[in-house]
Design a protein around this motif. Structure first.
Motif, mmCIF file in Angstrom:
data_model
loop_
_atom_site.group_PDB
_atom_site.id
_atom_site.type_symbol
_atom_site.label_atom_id
_atom_site.label_comp_id
_atom_site.label_asym_id
_atom_site.label_seq_id
_atom_site.Cartn_x
_atom_site.Cartn_y
_atom_site.Cartn_z
ATOM 1 N N GLN A 98 0.834 -1.199 0.000
ATOM 2 C CA GLN A 98 0.000 0.000 0.000
ATOM 3 C C GLN A 98 0.874 1.256 0.000
ATOM 4 O O GLN A 98 0.623 2.206 -0.733
ATOM 5 N N ILE A 99 1.916 1.245 0.813
ATOM 6 C CA ILE A 99 2.847 2.383 0.865
ATOM 7 C C ILE A 99 3.535 2.558 -0.491
ATOM 8 O O ILE A 99 3.664 3.683 -0.989
ATOM 9 N N MET A 100 3.975 1.462 -1.098
ATOM 10 C CA MET A 100 4.631 1.545 -2.411
ATOM 11 C C MET A 100 3.661 2.068 -3.474
ATOM 12 O O MET A 100 4.036 2.868 -4.336
ATOM 13 N N PHE A 101 2.411 1.617 -3.412
ATOM 14 C CA PHE A 101 1.385 2.087 -4.346
ATOM 15 C C PHE A 101 1.202 3.598 -4.194
ATOM 16 O O PHE A 101 1.221 4.336 -5.181
ATOM 17 N N LEU A 102 1.039 4.049 -2.960
ATOM 18 C CA LEU A 102 0.848 5.474 -2.715
ATOM 19 C C LEU A 102 2.089 6.286 -3.071
ATOM 20 O O LEU A 102 1.991 7.412 -3.556
ATOM 21 N N LYS A 103 3.280 5.715 -2.845
ATOM 22 C CA LYS A 103 4.528 6.380 -3.243
ATOM 23 C C LYS A 103 4.537 6.607 -4.752
ATOM 24 O O LYS A 103 4.874 7.690 -5.230
ATOM 25 N N ASN A 104 4.128 5.577 -5.498
ATOM 26 C CA ASN A 104 4.083 5.732 -6.950
ATOM 27 C C ASN A 104 3.114 6.843 -7.355
ATOM 28 O O ASN A 104 3.437 7.663 -8.218
ATOM 29 N N LEU A 105 1.941 6.878 -6.735
ATOM 30 C CA LEU A 105 0.974 7.928 -7.077
ATOM 31 C C LEU A 105 1.500 9.305 -6.707
ATOM 32 O O LEU A 105 1.265 10.283 -7.431
ATOM 33 N N THR A 106 2.236 9.394 -5.604
ATOM 34 C CA THR A 106 2.833 10.669 -5.199
ATOM 35 C C THR A 106 3.873 11.129 -6.221
ATOM 36 O O THR A 106 3.917 12.311 -6.586
#
Length: 130
Positions: A98-106
């Protein structure tokens, strides 16, 4: 563009591009491992996906770094980054994914700012206009 905007835009390009360039160098150093990882998530045509990843991360990453065709490079990296978020980090029940997913979106958010506002004063794009 004032001095703060000029400095911020070049710093932003450096910070955004470094994750892609470093990742691309890592992929180039270990093609078999990278292709194996791509296969492990069930991605189609892993060798083609590997070649695309190398192009985006190294060629477009360097273009973003130096500010060459910056809006196009940032848009290409943004599309790639969204695709990798959904392909490789889609298990949102796993907190790390989830953190990696959100990092990508950021990161995509930062890239879209580059698409919207361009490379800034300290770039090859700006130099070519002079």
């Amino acid at each position: 563009m004032n001095a703060i905007q000029s400095a911020a835009s070049v710093a932003g390009r450096i910070l955004l591009s470094q994750i892609f360039i470093i990742s691309g160098l890592s992929k180039a150093a270990n093609p078999a491992g990278t292709i194996g990882y791509i296969q492990s998530v069930g991605a189609p045509l892993p060798e083609v996906a590997y070649a695309i990843a190398l192009f985006v991360e190294l060629v477009l990453g360097i273009a973003l770094l130096v500010g060459y065709k910056t809006r196009l490079a940032a848009a290409g990296i943004a599309v790639f980054t969204v695709a990798t978020a959904f392909m490789f980090h889609n298990n949102l029940a796993d907190q790390m994914q989830q953190i990696m997913f959100l990092k990508n979106l950021t990161i995509v958010g930062g890239l879209l700012m580059v698409v919207a506002f361009g490379a800034g004063a300290f770039s090859l794009d700006n130099r070519r206009r002079s």
